[in-house]
Design a protein around this motif. Structure first.
Motif, PDB file in Angstrom:
ATOM      1  N   LYS A   1      -6.256 -27.055 -28.384  1.00 41.16           N
ATOM      2  CA  LYS A   1      -7.691 -27.291 -28.265  1.00 41.16           C
ATOM      3  C   LYS A   1      -8.083 -28.771 -28.244  1.00 41.16           C
ATOM      4  O   LYS A   1      -8.765 -29.217 -27.365  1.00 41.16           O
ATOM      5  CB  LYS A   1      -8.476 -26.567 -29.360  1.00 41.16           C
ATOM      6  CG  LYS A   1      -8.467 -25.059 -29.151  1.00 41.16           C
ATOM      7  CD  LYS A   1      -9.277 -24.373 -30.228  1.00 41.16           C
ATOM      8  CE  LYS A   1      -9.286 -22.882 -30.038  1.00 41.16           C
ATOM      9  NZ  LYS A   1      -9.812 -22.171 -31.186  1.00 41.16           N
ATOM     10  N   ASP A   2      -7.652 -29.529 -29.253  1.00 41.04           N
ATOM     11  CA  ASP A   2      -8.082 -30.913 -29.363  1.00 41.04           C
ATOM     12  C   ASP A   2      -6.907 -31.751 -29.836  1.00 41.04           C
ATOM     13  O   ASP A   2      -6.043 -31.247 -30.553  1.00 41.04           O
ATOM     14  CB  ASP A   2      -9.226 -30.982 -30.389  1.00 41.04           C
ATOM     15  CG  ASP A   2      -9.829 -32.375 -30.464  1.00 41.04           C
ATOM     16  OD1 ASP A   2     -10.919 -32.558 -29.909  1.00 41.04           O
ATOM     17  OD2 ASP A   2      -9.203 -33.256 -31.069  1.00 41.04           O
ATOM     18  N   ARG A   3      -6.878 -33.027 -29.419  1.00 39.93           N
ATOM     19  CA  ARG A   3      -5.748 -33.867 -29.813  1.00 39.93           C
ATOM     20  C   ARG A   3      -5.604 -34.016 -31.318  1.00 39.93           C
ATOM     21  O   ARG A   3      -4.548 -34.348 -31.836  1.00 39.93           O
ATOM     22  CB  ARG A   3      -5.914 -35.259 -29.204  1.00 39.93           C
ATOM     23  CG  ARG A   3      -5.310 -35.375 -27.844  1.00 39.93           C
ATOM     24  CD  ARG A   3      -5.485 -36.772 -27.308  1.00 39.93           C
ATOM     25  NE  ARG A   3      -4.542 -37.697 -27.933  1.00 39.93           N
ATOM     26  CZ  ARG A   3      -4.417 -38.961 -27.558  1.00 39.93           C
ATOM     27  NH1 ARG A   3      -5.163 -39.451 -26.625  1.00 39.93           N
ATOM     28  NH2 ARG A   3      -3.547 -39.741 -28.158  1.00 39.93           N
TER      29      ARG A   3
ATOM     30  N   LEU B   1      -1.071 -12.126 -36.593  1.00 38.60           N
ATOM     31  CA  LEU B   1      -0.190 -11.381 -35.691  1.00 38.60           C
ATOM     32  C   LEU B   1      -1.004 -10.875 -34.504  1.00 38.60           C
ATOM     33  O   LEU B   1      -2.110 -10.362 -34.681  1.00 38.60           O
ATOM     34  CB  LEU B   1       0.405 -10.169 -36.414  1.00 38.60           C
ATOM     35  CG  LEU B   1       1.604 -10.414 -37.331  1.00 38.60           C
ATOM     36  CD1 LEU B   1       2.165  -9.085 -37.796  1.00 38.60           C
ATOM     37  CD2 LEU B   1       2.670 -11.243 -36.646  1.00 38.60           C
ATOM     38  N   GLY B   2      -0.445 -11.037 -33.300  1.00 35.51           N
ATOM     39  CA  GLY B   2      -1.135 -10.516 -32.125  1.00 35.51           C
ATOM     40  C   GLY B   2      -2.087 -11.511 -31.482  1.00 35.51           C
ATOM     41  O   GLY B   2      -2.513 -11.314 -30.352  1.00 35.51           O
ATOM     42  N   ASP B   3      -2.447 -12.609 -32.197  1.00 30.79           N
ATOM     43  CA  ASP B   3      -3.318 -13.637 -31.605  1.00 30.79           C
ATOM     44  C   ASP B   3      -2.605 -14.309 -30.440  1.00 30.79           C
ATOM     45  O   ASP B   3      -1.379 -14.395 -30.416  1.00 30.79           O
ATOM     46  CB  ASP B   3      -3.624 -14.731 -32.634  1.00 30.79           C
ATOM     47  CG  ASP B   3      -4.667 -14.300 -33.642  1.00 30.79           C
ATOM     48  OD1 ASP B   3      -5.112 -13.147 -33.545  1.00 30.79           O
ATOM     49  OD2 ASP B   3      -5.013 -15.114 -34.518  1.00 30.79           O
ATOM     50  N   THR B   4      -3.397 -14.824 -29.503  1.00 32.33           N
ATOM     51  CA  THR B   4      -2.793 -15.622 -28.434  1.00 32.33           C
ATOM     52  C   THR B   4      -3.168 -17.079 -28.667  1.00 32.33           C
ATOM     53  O   THR B   4      -4.347 -17.405 -28.838  1.00 32.33           O
ATOM     54  CB  THR B   4      -3.300 -15.164 -27.067  1.00 32.33           C
ATOM     55  OG1 THR B   4      -2.920 -13.793 -26.921  1.00 32.33           O
ATOM     56  CG2 THR B   4      -2.665 -15.972 -25.956  1.00 32.33           C
ATOM     57  N   ILE B   5      -2.147 -17.940 -28.713  1.00 27.49           N
ATOM     58  CA  ILE B   5      -2.412 -19.361 -28.963  1.00 27.49           C
ATOM     59  C   ILE B   5      -2.296 -20.117 -27.647  1.00 27.49           C
ATOM     60  O   ILE B   5      -1.241 -20.133 -27.024  1.00 27.49           O
ATOM     61  CB  ILE B   5      -1.411 -19.926 -29.991  1.00 27.49           C
ATOM     62  CG1 ILE B   5      -1.525 -19.156 -31.303  1.00 27.49           C
ATOM     63  CG2 ILE B   5      -1.640 -21.413 -30.201  1.00 27.49           C
ATOM     64  CD1 ILE B   5      -0.507 -19.569 -32.341  1.00 27.49           C
TER      65      ILE B   5
ATOM     66  N   TRP C   1      -0.306 -23.197 -21.380  1.00 30.37           N
ATOM     67  CA  TRP C   1       0.677 -22.252 -21.904  1.00 30.37           C
ATOM     68  C   TRP C   1      -0.011 -21.364 -22.923  1.00 30.37           C
ATOM     69  O   TRP C   1      -0.863 -21.827 -23.674  1.00 30.37           O
ATOM     70  CB  TRP C   1       1.836 -22.997 -22.571  1.00 30.37           C
ATOM     71  CG  TRP C   1       2.561 -23.938 -21.657  1.00 30.37           C
ATOM     72  CD1 TRP C   1       2.124 -25.171 -21.261  1.00 30.37           C
ATOM     73  CD2 TRP C   1       3.823 -23.729 -21.029  1.00 30.37           C
ATOM     74  NE1 TRP C   1       3.040 -25.739 -20.427  1.00 30.37           N
ATOM     75  CE2 TRP C   1       4.096 -24.888 -20.264  1.00 30.37           C
ATOM     76  CE3 TRP C   1       4.754 -22.684 -21.038  1.00 30.37           C
ATOM     77  CZ2 TRP C   1       5.263 -25.026 -19.515  1.00 30.37           C
ATOM     78  CZ3 TRP C   1       5.912 -22.842 -20.296  1.00 30.37           C
ATOM     79  CH2 TRP C   1       6.163 -23.993 -19.533  1.00 30.37           C
ATOM     80  N   ARG C   2       0.372 -20.084 -22.926  1.00 28.09           N
ATOM     81  CA  ARG C   2      -0.215 -19.165 -23.911  1.00 28.09           C
ATOM     82  C   ARG C   2       0.912 -18.392 -24.576  1.00 28.09           C
ATOM     83  O   ARG C   2       1.827 -17.914 -23.914  1.00 28.09           O
ATOM     84  CB  ARG C   2      -1.171 -18.178 -23.223  1.00 28.09           C
ATOM     85  CG  ARG C   2      -2.238 -18.858 -22.396  1.00 28.09           C
ATOM     86  CD  ARG C   2      -3.100 -17.837 -21.695  1.00 28.09           C
ATOM     87  NE  ARG C   2      -4.117 -17.334 -22.587  1.00 28.09           N
ATOM     88  CZ  ARG C   2      -5.244 -17.984 -22.836  1.00 28.09           C
ATOM     89  NH1 ARG C   2      -5.489 -19.134 -22.255  1.00 28.09           N
ATOM     90  NH2 ARG C   2      -6.135 -17.488 -23.662  1.00 28.09           N
ATOM     91  N   PHE C   3       0.853 -18.316 -25.879  1.00 29.48           N
ATOM     92  CA  PHE C   3       1.893 -17.610 -26.620  1.00 29.48           C
ATOM     93  C   PHE C   3       1.266 -16.612 -27.575  1.00 29.48           C
ATOM     94  O   PHE C   3       0.303 -16.937 -28.268  1.00 29.48           O
ATOM     95  CB  PHE C   3       2.754 -18.603 -27.409  1.00 29.48           C
ATOM     96  CG  PHE C   3       3.366 -19.667 -26.556  1.00 29.48           C
ATOM     97  CD1 PHE C   3       4.442 -19.379 -25.729  1.00 29.48           C
ATOM     98  CD2 PHE C   3       2.851 -20.964 -26.549  1.00 29.48           C
ATOM     99  CE1 PHE C   3       5.005 -20.354 -24.919  1.00 29.48           C
ATOM    100  CE2 PHE C   3       3.401 -21.949 -25.736  1.00 29.48           C
ATOM    101  CZ  PHE C   3       4.487 -21.640 -24.927  1.00 29.48           C
ATOM    102  N   LYS C   4       1.852 -15.424 -27.624  1.00 28.08           N
ATOM    103  CA  LYS C   4       1.335 -14.390 -28.514  1.00 28.08           C
ATOM    104  C   LYS C   4       2.095 -14.438 -29.836  1.00 28.08           C
ATOM    105  O   LYS C   4       3.327 -14.524 -29.831  1.00 28.08           O
ATOM    106  CB  LYS C   4       1.513 -13.010 -27.864  1.00 28.08           C
ATOM    107  CG  LYS C   4       0.497 -11.996 -28.348  1.00 28.08           C
ATOM    108  CD  LYS C   4       0.689 -10.666 -27.634  1.00 28.08           C
ATOM    109  CE  LYS C   4       1.284  -9.695 -28.617  1.00 28.08           C
ATOM    110  NZ  LYS C   4       1.881  -8.530 -28.008  1.00 28.08           N
TER     111      LYS C   4
END
Lengths: 389, 383
Positions: free
Chosen positions: B95-97, B148-152, B163-166
């Motif tokens: 999101k932010d540096r 758990l289950g969130d996408t970062i 990039w998105r990681f679950k």
């Protein structure tokens, strides 16, 4: 008003207490000023590295040159952009490769990350030669593994000395020159031939390209064209702003930590001043009441005690600033978080810092003197004169 | 009345305002001292939690240069090596540096074992089964509320792109750095990279059977790749992590200096109070000496006063330390510097010792003056 000489004399009467209090205030001022000087030094170094009439082209979103790529083709295309100034029929543009090599520290041992910048002959002569000035030796010959080193690098790492060579990436980088660059971050770098550095590190692209704008107003046009070009994923930024931004994390870190420490310390020093001033008041109950009986008003007494505390604070501020200004001679090499390489910074003393530190000291003096002054002003005259201490 | 009771009464009961201010001053100084020592300890914590049976192999040029993944098999064959895993520093922005935390692409099956990773929530199987998933350290999950289950979402910097990681697991390990790190599958990273960046790793982590054999294994690995295109530099995990500190050693040195300065300030506050107290009691001292107390008794009295004030001020500081440390840690984290500022009993003990010692030292000068006083002069003097 009660004359100032009265305060000076009463300070001189309790020399040990006064000296201890002023010393404590002075130390706080010193720490406060030193932190500000260091944060400012970091900013000044990086600000001096960029120039407002230059633009730097980086990969979109890259936070440092290290994570940026700029292909040879892109370098060619944007050097020919109408916004780029010309000199002798050539564009004033410097495509550069930035890499980190790990060198061995010469004196203390242990590894350090040192920035190596690969420059082209034209790029150096047309653009960089204005800020980078050789102070000893000669310029590296193009297409060789000769390098020149910044002033801050000299003697700091194994091989980083005129006539010696740095062994790294299976090459001998012969040091033939030492340069200075107005105290900027460049002085912490080693400059080599871009093609040679690319070969040694298996690179095919540059990291960034800096161009001189034909006029500052051209920046917006260049930005738009770079951004819109679908072949390359690049963006253009004003060079000085880019470098200023990269000083942010380190300077903020020093400021946050520094202010937290200064506030803690100030609290302690204020208490020290308070102890001294309470004692000064307690020891002079009869004297103060006599002053009141002579017709001096409550507020004169209040002001007098505050003035005394302020005198201590000003002595402390002067001593602290003096000590801090001596730090300007000291330099400080540390890892710059955003470039991941070691850079040399100076403690930068400025009038603004002295003023801030003095205001800080005066505030400490006022806080320290306030309560004792109030007590002095409220002393009941009659009993105090009668009862003594 | 014994001498010690006299010291206590002098230290605390004679001038209550001054005692209160002095204790408060010492407490604040002690608090600052604890704070600085804790920052220093946090700085070193990362290298201290490294395992002695792990080595790190990286490119000899520098940490920013990669190594070919094919080195793994050759390293595995070095005698004494039990397991090899690898990782790439991802350096993405969440999101932010300012939201800085470590992210690594890892070879999951081997890395989970080499780093002794335990699952607090979720499971190893779920993580291994899903290539687009990630695991997050416990502290990191707490800081950003990852479940758990969130996408970062991460904005790549070293590896450009979105990039998105679950989240497939919340993890911890004896190695404290794991709790603040995000790990995802190296295979996922590799498949998305352009050809010239494929099959490269940042560093190998090697587990050795016997830590005492490390020097031999280090030599054997580096010999293996000497004079190749990518020479290696192998070192223990501890020395690998320490090099990040030596980069910032000037800052560490500055904090050390400042933490000494705070002790000097503490000494000045205490010394001032003690000097005042003793001067006001000059005639009393004279009386004590006149009835047979020796100079060393007077000195002892002054010393114990100083030590008592230092000790109790220090104790007060320790009571304040915990909440202040937690609050500062939060403030630093929101400014983008995630440091774990824990309250350590060892640091507290060090501070109490320092405060008591400073108290005694601060009383040295006033004590000497008091002890040297001529009895007659002391008795005559009226403050």
């Amino acid at each position: 008003m009660i004359p100032l000489s009265y305060n000076v004399r009463s300070i001189l009467r309790r020399r040990f207490s006064a000296a201890a209090t002023a010393a404590a205030l002075g130390l706080v001022v010193f720490v406060f000023a030193a932190m500000l000087m260091l944060a400012q030094g970091v900013e000044e170094t990086l600000r001096a590295t960029g120039a407002p009439q230059n633009a730097i082209l980086l990969r979109k979103g890259a936070t440092t040159e290290l994570t940026s790529f700029l292909s040879r083709e892109a370098a060619k295309v944007f050097a020919a952009d109408p916004a780029v100034a010309q000199s002798g029929g050539k564009p004033v543009a410097s495509p550069e490769l930035m890499v980190i090599l790990q060198l061995e520290r010469a004196k203390v041992g242990g590894p350090a990350n040192v920035a190596f910048r690969g420059v082209t002959q034209d790029g150096f002569q047309l653009l960089r030669a204005e800020t980078v000035r050789l102070v000893e030796g000669r310029l590296p010959r193009p297409a060789t593994s000769e390098v020149m080193i910044g002033k801050a690098v000299r003697g700091r790492y194994v091989g980083a000395e005129l006539g010696q060579s740095i062994r790294k990436a299976r090459r001998e980088w012969n040091v033939v020159g030492v340069f200075e660059a107005g105290g900027s971050a460049f002085e912490s770098e080693v400059w080599a031939d871009a093609d040679q550095l690319m070969q040694a590190l298996n690179r095919t692209a540059y990291s960034s390209m800096t161009v001189r704008l034909s006029s500052p107003a051209e920046l917006e046009g260049l930005k738009a064209r770079v951004d819109a070009d679908p072949r390359f994923n690049l963006e253009a930024r004003r060079e000085d702003l880019y470098y200023e931004e990269s000083s942010g994390p380190l300077a903020t870190f020093i400021r946050v930590l520094g202010s937290a420490i200064a506030v803690f310390f100030a609290f302690g020093a204020v208490l020290g001043a308070m102890i001294t001033m309470y004692a000064q008041v307690a020891g002079r109950v009869r004297e103060i009441s006599t002053l009141r009986a002579l017709g001096f008003r409550r507020r004169s007494v209040l002001a007098s005690v505050l003035v005394e505390s302020l005198v201590l604070a000003i002595i402390g501020a002067a001593a602290g600033c003096l000590l801090a200004s001596a730090l300007s001679a000291v330099s400080f090499s540390t890892m710059n978080f955003s470039s991941f390489s070691e850079m040399k910074f100076r403690f930068h003393f400025a009038a603004g810092i002295a003023i801030k530190a003095s205001i800080f000291a005066i505030a400490m003096g006022l806080f320290g003197g306030m309560l004792p002054a109030a007590r002095a002003a409220r002393l009941p005259i009659a009993e105090s004169i009668k009862g003594g201490e | 009345m014994t001498l010690s009771r006299l010291a206590i009464r002098n230290a605390f009961l004679r001038n209550k305002t001054r005692t209160f201010l002095t204790l408060l001053g010492v407490a604040v100084a002690a608090l600052a001292f604890v704070f600085l020592r804790t920052v220093l300890a946090a700085w070193y914590a990362n290298s201290e939690s490294s395992a002695s049976d792990r080595l790190v192999v990286r490119n000899a040029i520098s940490l920013t240069e990669p190594l070919p993944v094919s080195y793994r098999d050759r390293i595995s064959q070095v005698p004494g090596v039990t397991q090899v895993t690898f990782s790439n520093w991802f350096g993405g922005i969440y999101k932010d540096r300012r939201n800085f935390f470590a992210q690594f692409a890892i070879d999951a099956p081997t890395a989970l074992e080499v780093f002794d990773i335990r699952f607090v929530e979720g499971s190893k199987e779920a993580f291994l089964a899903d290539r687009s998933s990630c695991v997050v350290g416990k502290k990191l999950a707490e800081r950003y509320g990852f479940k758990l289950g969130d996408t970062i979402p991460l904005q790549g910097d070293v590896y450009p792109g979105e990039w998105r990681f679950k989240v497939a697991g919340i993890i911890e390990s004896d190695d404290s750095s794991v709790a603040s790190t995000l790990y995802f599958h190296w295979q996922r990273l590799n498949e998305e990279l352009p050809a010239e960046r494929k099959n490269l790793v940042g560093a190998f982590t090697v587990k050795v059977a016997d830590a005492s054999q490390s020097p031999r294994v280090i030599q054997a690995i580096d010999d293996l790749f000497a004079n190749s295109d990518a020479e290696t530099h192998t070192e223990t995990e501890r020395s690998f992590r320490l090099q990040f500190l030596t980069g910032s050693s000037a800052i560490v040195a500055a904090i050390e200096v400042v933490s000494a300065v705070v002790l000097v300030i503490m000494a000045l506050i205490l010394g001032n109070t003690l000097a005042m107290g003793l001067r006001e009691r000059t005639s009393e001292m004279g009386a004590m000496r006149a009835i047979g107390f020796l100079p060393r008794h007077v000195r002892l009295l002054a010393w114990s006063e100083g030590a008592l004030l230092g000790l109790f001020g220090g104790l007060a500081g320790m009571i304040l330390a915990r909440p202040v440390l937690i609050a500062t840690g939060k403030a630093l984290a929101s400014a983008g510097f995630p440091v774990t500022l824990g309250f350590r009993p060892a640091t507290a003990a060090l501070t109490l010792l320092a405060a008591t010692t400073v108290g005694m030292l601060a009383s040295a000068f006033p004590a000497r003056t008091a002890a040297r006083l001529e009895v007659v002069t002391a008795l005559r003097r009226q403050e």
